[in-house]
Scaffold this motif. Structure first.
Motif, PDB file in Angstrom:
ATOM      1  N   PRO A 650     -13.737  -0.189   2.740  1.00  0.00           N
ATOM      2  CA  PRO A 650     -12.664  -0.289   1.748  1.00  0.00           C
ATOM      3  C   PRO A 650     -12.567   0.892   0.782  1.00  0.00           C
ATOM      4  CG  PRO A 650     -14.466  -1.745   1.152  1.00  0.00           C
ATOM      5  CD  PRO A 650     -14.828  -1.145   2.482  1.00  0.00           C
ATOM      6  N   SER A 651     -13.705   1.398   0.266  1.00  0.00           N
ATOM      7  CA  SER A 651     -13.696   2.442  -0.776  1.00  0.00           C
ATOM      8  C   SER A 651     -12.664   2.103  -1.841  1.00  0.00           C
ATOM      9  CB  SER A 651     -13.382   3.819  -0.167  1.00  0.00           C
ATOM     10  OG  SER A 651     -14.406   4.236   0.688  1.00  0.00           O
ATOM     11  N   ASP A 652     -12.846   0.958  -2.461  1.00  0.00           N
ATOM     12  CA  ASP A 652     -11.819   0.384  -3.338  1.00  0.00           C
ATOM     13  C   ASP A 652     -12.323   0.003  -4.724  1.00  0.00           C
ATOM     14  OD1 ASP A 652     -13.508  -1.642  -2.452  1.00  0.00           O
ATOM     15  OD2 ASP A 652     -11.947  -3.158  -2.692  1.00  0.00           O
ATOM     16  N   GLY A 653     -13.600   0.225  -4.984  1.00  0.00           N
ATOM     17  CA  GLY A 653     -14.150  -0.204  -6.260  1.00  0.00           C
ATOM     18  C   GLY A 653     -14.125  -1.705  -6.442  1.00  0.00           C
ATOM     19  N   GLY A 654     -14.025  -2.444  -5.339  1.00  0.00           N
ATOM     20  CA  GLY A 654     -14.003  -3.905  -5.389  1.00  0.00           C
ATOM     21  C   GLY A 654     -12.637  -4.498  -5.612  1.00  0.00           C
ATOM     22  N   ASN A 655     -11.601  -3.670  -5.712  1.00  0.00           N
ATOM     23  CA  ASN A 655     -10.273  -4.175  -6.067  1.00  0.00           C
ATOM     24  C   ASN A 655      -9.556  -4.858  -4.905  1.00  0.00           C
ATOM     25  OD1 ASN A 655      -9.766  -3.275  -8.953  1.00  0.00           O
ATOM     26  ND2 ASN A 655     -10.482  -1.369  -7.992  1.00  0.00           N
ATOM     27  N   LEU A 722      -8.882   5.307  -8.420  1.00  0.00           N
ATOM     28  CA  LEU A 722     -10.297   5.510  -8.066  1.00  0.00           C
ATOM     29  C   LEU A 722     -10.426   6.520  -6.930  1.00  0.00           C
ATOM     30  CD1 LEU A 722     -13.104   2.971  -7.856  1.00  0.00           C
ATOM     31  CD2 LEU A 722     -12.572   4.222  -5.770  1.00  0.00           C
ATOM     32  N   ARG A 723      -9.568   6.406  -5.916  1.00  0.00           N
ATOM     33  CA  ARG A 723      -9.666   7.330  -4.779  1.00  0.00           C
ATOM     34  C   ARG A 723      -9.258   8.746  -5.165  1.00  0.00           C
ATOM     35  NH1 ARG A 723      -7.137   3.616   0.176  1.00  0.00           N
ATOM     36  NH2 ARG A 723      -8.797   2.033   0.175  1.00  0.00           N
ATOM     37  N   MET A 724      -8.284   8.875  -6.036  1.00  0.00           N
ATOM     38  CA  MET A 724      -7.869  10.212  -6.476  1.00  0.00           C
ATOM     39  C   MET A 724      -8.980  10.886  -7.265  1.00  0.00           C
ATOM     40  SD  MET A 724      -3.872   9.609  -7.545  1.00  0.00           S
ATOM     41  CE  MET A 724      -3.686  11.317  -8.060  1.00  0.00           C
ATOM     42  N   ALA A 725      -9.754  10.106  -8.023  1.00  0.00           N
ATOM     43  CA  ALA A 725     -10.830  10.673  -8.846  1.00  0.00           C
ATOM     44  C   ALA A 725     -12.114  10.888  -8.058  1.00  0.00           C
ATOM     45  CB  ALA A 725     -11.110   9.752 -10.037  1.00  0.00           C
ATOM     46  N   SER A 726     -12.161  10.354  -6.853  1.00  0.00           N
ATOM     47  CA  SER A 726     -13.388  10.438  -6.059  1.00  0.00           C
ATOM     48  C   SER A 726     -13.643  11.872  -5.606  1.00  0.00           C
ATOM     49  CB  SER A 726     -13.278   9.519  -4.847  1.00  0.00           C
ATOM     50  OG  SER A 726     -14.378   9.716  -3.978  1.00  0.00           O
ATOM     51  N   LYS A 727     -14.921  12.193  -5.413  1.00  0.00           N
ATOM     52  CA  LYS A 727     -15.303  13.499  -4.874  1.00  0.00           C
ATOM     53  C   LYS A 727     -15.351  13.483  -3.353  1.00  0.00           C
ATOM     54  CE  LYS A 727     -18.055  14.755  -8.928  1.00  0.00           C
ATOM     55  NZ  LYS A 727     -19.400  15.150  -9.446  1.00  0.00           N
ATOM     56  N   GLY A 728     -15.156  12.305  -2.755  1.00  0.00           N
ATOM     57  CA  GLY A 728     -15.221  12.194  -1.308  1.00  0.00           C
ATOM     58  C   GLY A 728     -13.881  12.486  -0.657  1.00  0.00           C
ATOM     59  N   LYS A 729     -13.897  13.291   0.387  1.00  0.00           N
ATOM     60  CA  LYS A 729     -12.660  13.676   1.072  1.00  0.00           C
ATOM     61  C   LYS A 729     -11.964  12.460   1.678  1.00  0.00           C
ATOM     62  CE  LYS A 729     -10.856  16.959   4.496  1.00  0.00           C
ATOM     63  NZ  LYS A 729      -9.985  15.982   5.173  1.00  0.00           N
ATOM     64  N   GLN A 730     -12.748  11.557   2.250  1.00  0.00           N
ATOM     65  CA  GLN A 730     -12.142  10.389   2.886  1.00  0.00           C
ATOM     66  C   GLN A 730     -11.368   9.555   1.884  1.00  0.00           C
ATOM     67  OE1 GLN A 730     -14.749   7.227   4.489  1.00  0.00           O
ATOM     68  NE2 GLN A 730     -13.707   7.526   6.463  1.00  0.00           N
ATOM     69  N   SER A 731     -11.923   9.361   0.699  1.00  0.00           N
ATOM     70  CA  SER A 731     -11.216   8.597  -0.337  1.00  0.00           C
ATOM     71  C   SER A 731      -9.990   9.353  -0.818  1.00  0.00           C
ATOM     72  CB  SER A 731     -12.153   8.308  -1.514  1.00  0.00           C
ATOM     73  OG  SER A 731     -13.163   7.406  -1.135  1.00  0.00           O
ATOM     74  N   ASN A 732     -10.130  10.646  -1.054  1.00  0.00           N
ATOM     75  CA  ASN A 732      -8.978  11.458  -1.500  1.00  0.00           C
ATOM     76  C   ASN A 732      -7.829  11.379  -0.505  1.00  0.00           C
ATOM     77  OD1 ASN A 732     -10.971  14.139  -2.965  1.00  0.00           O
ATOM     78  ND2 ASN A 732     -10.239  12.229  -3.854  1.00  0.00           N
ATOM     79  N   ASP A 733      -8.144  11.496   0.788  1.00  0.00           N
ATOM     80  CA  ASP A 733      -7.111  11.515   1.805  1.00  0.00           C
ATOM     81  C   ASP A 733      -6.362  10.191   1.896  1.00  0.00           C
ATOM     82  OD1 ASP A 733      -7.844  14.086   2.374  1.00  0.00           O
ATOM     83  OD2 ASP A 733      -8.954  13.602   4.208  1.00  0.00           O
ATOM     84  N   ASN A 734      -7.000   9.120   1.421  1.00  0.00           N
ATOM     85  CA  ASN A 734      -6.376   7.796   1.521  1.00  0.00           C
ATOM     86  C   ASN A 734      -5.881   7.263   0.179  1.00  0.00           C
ATOM     87  OD1 ASN A 734      -6.855   6.457   4.421  1.00  0.00           O
ATOM     88  ND2 ASN A 734      -8.607   7.786   3.940  1.00  0.00           N
TER      89      ASN A 734
END
Length: 923
Positions: A650-655, A722-734
């Motif tokens: 999910p990479s969703d912060g639990g949301n 949360l995904r925009m602020a993440s340092k992970g490429k996978q989260s950023n891309d999604n």
């Protein structure tokens, strides 16, 4: 309670006036029985004695008796029907004057005066639940001595707090080493009379202890002054005598400062000196005494016992077995015996993590025993040993254990001389001690081992002044080992990557960084393995080290063993997993392996497993008979078996997740139109414990509906942020699709779920099917549309052993991997009949589980509670599957692994690695 605490409690009990009625309860309390247990025994609720004594079921039957009736009472206890019915392991009788006991399991007995029964406390340690080896029972003195020294040590620090600081801790430890030598020397004839040191301190120091430190300091000065210089030293008459000879060796050189004594500390000192120090066993004493100096270890005093049998698991196959074999071959041939003795004189034993010297002491004593047999066969019984202590080298990080190691070896040498040559010759040659120093205090991962244990007797780079004052250095010694052999051994610190401090991580960098970039996840002990391989690849040397079993499992194999085997080294013996235990009650020991490595092609190669020994053509890095093959990740299987993926991430912060059913019900009461947007969400925990979580699962055609529901829109906004602020490429891309999980292999339909983390204690890997529409979390592996027979393979003993061997470990748990575990798992080509048979086996397993509903997977697969019908279903499954592999059941797990690696070797030889990759990052 640990062994030292029990010894103290027993000693205190023996010192009290004997109370016949209270003794049985006090005795049981001393062995750790709780107050509630004693209360129930007193009340008679759990006391099963038929003789008026105290019988604790499955433990002991105790009876206090009339004077002079101890032997008869012990016989009555043994004949008692209640003793048999209550399954008592021990019987004990005493009248307060005499004391007798028997171990009904072994038949061993104790008979002594009542005040002396604490000397036999090791006999009763099983009463406290302490599983102990025979050596402890036979050498209980070492625990008694440790206990007394600990009380003295703590009391001295209480009176002299400055001596406990970092600046003075070395002085305190050196003082304790001096005392230990004096206690040993006064009871073994090295000093003028038995107990002379303790007796002199008692006579010459005031009862209030005001001058005790001055008396001891004066005695230390005498032992540091040669006879010809004593007149100038102005020693008092009571110290200037042959009773206190010149010791030398640096033990009494330097400061004569002694901590001040309170009256209590002086009493403790006299109590320690009152013990019979002829019974000290340097094999184990050092490993316990070193805990005195470590605040964090003192709470576990007495637990740090390295058993002699465990040490010999390293030393025997490393080189002692060979020496004994050569002795057997020599017979009485004087020339061959002489050559063997000369060879032994040139053997160096090197422990680069020596602690208090256990391995070195045992190696020395075993070699002295072989040499003594040689001398006896050559009629040279009085001959001085050709085996120098200086050939037993070590490195130890802390100064006190390093001093104790030297002292233990000195004591071992003297004891061997007494045993094999007689006390007269031993005394004549013991003093003065040599200044040679063979134990280096320093960081073994930052020192040049060739400078500590060089290939010849010359060229030692690090220098120091004397034996006992070398906190960081080592003396230059021209020891006679030209052309000799070196054997590296020991039990270095293990420490997984998550437990290391910054300094230890720097050590790893120093050892590995010039050779490989992939070492961060290696256990700390791996650094000793690589250092030993570097040493042995250039010298006439072999090594065998104890390690956690994880260095021969999973990804650590690929990180470490190419660096060792690539140096032309081979594994010539291995002890597969066994427990390296200690004396702590109910405290599990570490599961270890021992790996012996050489650049010589030593034959036969041997694999030890429990009591069995198997000869092998080659021992691979997984410690079985196999080629030097290392299992590598595969993106896809090379056959037609179903695809295993990992679950939805999910990479969703639990949301996107609802943690419980109640929150789902509350949400749907307000927004019933969202019913089809919520699905059951299952990961490892949910599957194993049958708990329920749910998640938002929003397809593209439902996005407008989802966004029209304010609570969902708010959740998605938080996911996007949360995904925009993440340092992970996978989260950023999604980030632009917050309604979707970042990795979504999900397909509607049934799915086989395998938790990615599971306890190694379960007899089988937990796995099973989930319903249509259930979303599998990325904490589990998943095979969509998997045939039922696939469960029979994944749930087998074969597959569990493969995962345990080749996959990553998370502490002691298995970490299941699709790319390293499933995709590499060799499966023979299955016929339709095979698949039908396995389908029936899988269905039987599922039906057996269903029979015990609502028991969870965690409950069903608890090691000691697995239902008989479920266990039987798994046994049938194992038999059917294993017959597909070899036509019969495998004999044991080792045979299972050998077959699997044989098939894996063929499989990888016949196919090229798959270049095609699946979406997402495989695990």
């Amino acid at each position: 309670m640990n062994a030292v605490e029990i010894e103290q409690a027993i000693t205190d009990l023996a010192a009290q006036p004997f109370d016949p009625a209270e003794f049985p309860y006090a005795f049981l309390e001393a062995f750790g029985n709780k107050a509630t247990t004693i209360k129930r025994l007193r009340a008679g609720a759990s006391n099963k004695s038929d003789l008026g004594g105290v019988l604790q079921t499955s433990n002991i039957h105790i009876l206090s008796c009339e004077a002079g009736q101890v032997t008869q009472t012990l016989a009555a206890l043994k004949a008692s029907p209640a003793t048999a019915k209550g399954k008592a392991k021990f019987i004990l009788a005493t009248d307060g004057t005499d004391f007798e006991a028997e171990d009904l399991t072994s038949g061993e007995t104790v008979a002594c005066a009542y005040p002396d029964f604490p000397d036999h406390f090791g006999f009763f340690l099983p009463l406290a639940g302490i599983s102990t080896v025979r050596q402890i029972s036979e050498n209980a003195f070492d625990i008694r001595a440790t206990s007394r020294l600990n009380r003295l040590y703590v009391e001295l620090l209480k009176d002299n707090p400055a001596w406990g600081t970092a600046e003075r801790r070395h002085d305190m430890n050196h003082f304790m080493a001096r005392l230990i030598f004096c206690f040993f020397a006064e009871d073994t004839g090295i000093f003028g009379g038995k107990g002379k040191f303790t007796e002199t301190v008692a006579q010459m120091s005031a009862r209030d202890a005001s001058n005790t430190h001055e008396v001891i300091s004066t005695l230390f000065l005498a032992m540091n002054t040669p006879r010809e210089e004593r007149a100038a030293a102005h020693l008092p008459r009571w110290a200037n005598s042959d009773d206190f000879p010149y010791v030398n060796g640096g033990l009494f050189s330097g400061s004569m400062d002694v901590p001040t004594f309170s009256k209590i500390a002086r009493t403790y000192l006299l109590h320690v000196g009152g013990l019979d120090w002829t019974r000290i066993n340097p094999d184990i004493f050092g490993s316990m005494i070193q805990a005195l100096a470590e605040d964090e270890e003192r709470g576990e005093l007495g637990m740090h016992y390295t058993s002699v049998p465990n040490i010999l698991k390293v030393l025997n196959p490393l080189f002692l077995d060979d020496l004994r074999a050569k002795l057997e071959e020599a017979g009485d041939n004087p020339r061959i015996l002489l050559n063997l003795r000369k060879r032994m004189a040139r053997i160096r034993v090197f422990d680069p993590a020596c602690g208090s010297g256990n391995f070195l002491v045992i190696a020395y004593k075993e070699m002295r025993a072989i040499e003594a047999e040689i001398n006896q066969r050559r009629n040279e019984r009085d001959r001085r040993s050709d085996i120098p202590l200086t050939n037993f080298r070590g490195i130890e990080l802390r100064d006190f254990p390093a001093e104790i190691a030297r002292l233990a070896l000195v004591i071992a040498e003297y004891q061997c001389d007494v045993l094999y040559r007689g006390q007269k010759l031993a005394l004549a040659e013991f003093l003065p001690l040599s200044h040679d120093n063979w134990i280096t205090c320093g960081n073994a991962l930052r020192l040049d081992w060739l400078s500590i244990c060089p290939p010849t007797g010359t060229g030692v780079k690090v220098q120091a002044d004397d034996l006992f004052e070398t906190p960081l250095d080592q003396a230059e010694i021209n020891f006679q080992n030209e052309g000799g052999e070196t054997y590296i051994c020991g039990n270095p610190p293990y420490l997984g990557s998550q437990w290391r401090n910054d300094s230890q991580q720097d050590d790893m960098d120093a050892v590995f960084s010039n050779e490989t970039k992939t070492y961060k996840d290696l256990d700390y002990v791996a650094a000793w393995y690589l250092q030993a391989a570097r040493y042995c690849s250039t010298e006439n040397a072999d090594f065998a080290l104890v390690a956690t079993k994880t260095i021969c499992q999973g990804i650590q194999v690929a990180m470490l063993w190419p660096l060792i085997l690539g140096r032309g080294m081979t594994i010539f013996f291995a002890h597969r997993s066994f427990t390296w235990g200690n004396l702590a009650k109910d405290k599990a020991g570490v599961t270890c392996v021992i790996v012996g490595v050489s650049k010589r092609n030593i034959r036969p190669k041997r694999i030890f497993e429990g009591e069995t020994i198997k000869e092998a053509d080659n021992i691979g890095p997984y410690l079985i008979d196999m080629p030097n093959v290392i299992v590598q990740k595969q993106a896809l299987r090379s056959d037609a078996l179903p695809i295993m993926d990992y679950g939805n991430k999910p990479s969703d912060g639990g949301n996107l997740i609802f943690e419980d059913r109640e929150s789902v019900d509350i949400f749907l009461q307000k927004h019933p139109e969202a019913t089809h947007l919520i699905r059951r969400y299952v990961g490892s925990q949910e599957f194993v414990r049958s708990t329920a979580r749910h998640c938002l699962w929003i397809e593209e055609e439902d996005l407008d509906l989802a966004m029209s529901i304010p609570p969902i829109a708010e959740r998605l906004a938080r996911v996007r942020a949360l995904r925009m602020a993440s340092k992970g490429k996978q989260s950023n891309d999604n980030a632009k699709t917050p309604h979707r999980f970042v990795y979504t292999p999900h397909r509607d339909g049934s799915a086989l779920v395998v938790p990615r983390v599971t306890s190694e204690n379960r007899p089988y890997l937990p796995c099973g099917f989930v319903d249509v529409g259930t979303v599998v979390a990325d904490t589990a592996a998943v095979a969509y549309d998997a045939p039922t027979w696939m469960l029979a393979i994944v749930a087998s003993r074969l597959h569990q052993q493969w995962i345990a061997t080749v996959c990553v470990r998370l502490r002691t748990d298995y970490r299941y991997s699709n790319t390293l575990g499933w995709n590499t798992f060799p499966v023979p080509t299955l016929t339709e009949k095979n698949k039908a048979d396995l389908t029936r086996c899988a269905e039987d397993i599922l039906l057996a589980r269903e029979h015990h509903f609502p028991a969870t997977i965690a409950e069903l697969y608890a090691p000691d509670k697995m239902p008989a019908d479920l266990r039987a279903a798994h046994a049938r499954n194992d038999e059917v599957l294993e017959r597909i592999y070899i036509g019969r059941r495998f004999k044991n797990d080792t045979e299972r692994l050998e077959k699997l690696f044989e098939l894996y070797t063929k499989m990888t030889a016949e196919t090229k690695p798959a270049s095609k990759t699946r979406r997402g990052k495989p695990q």
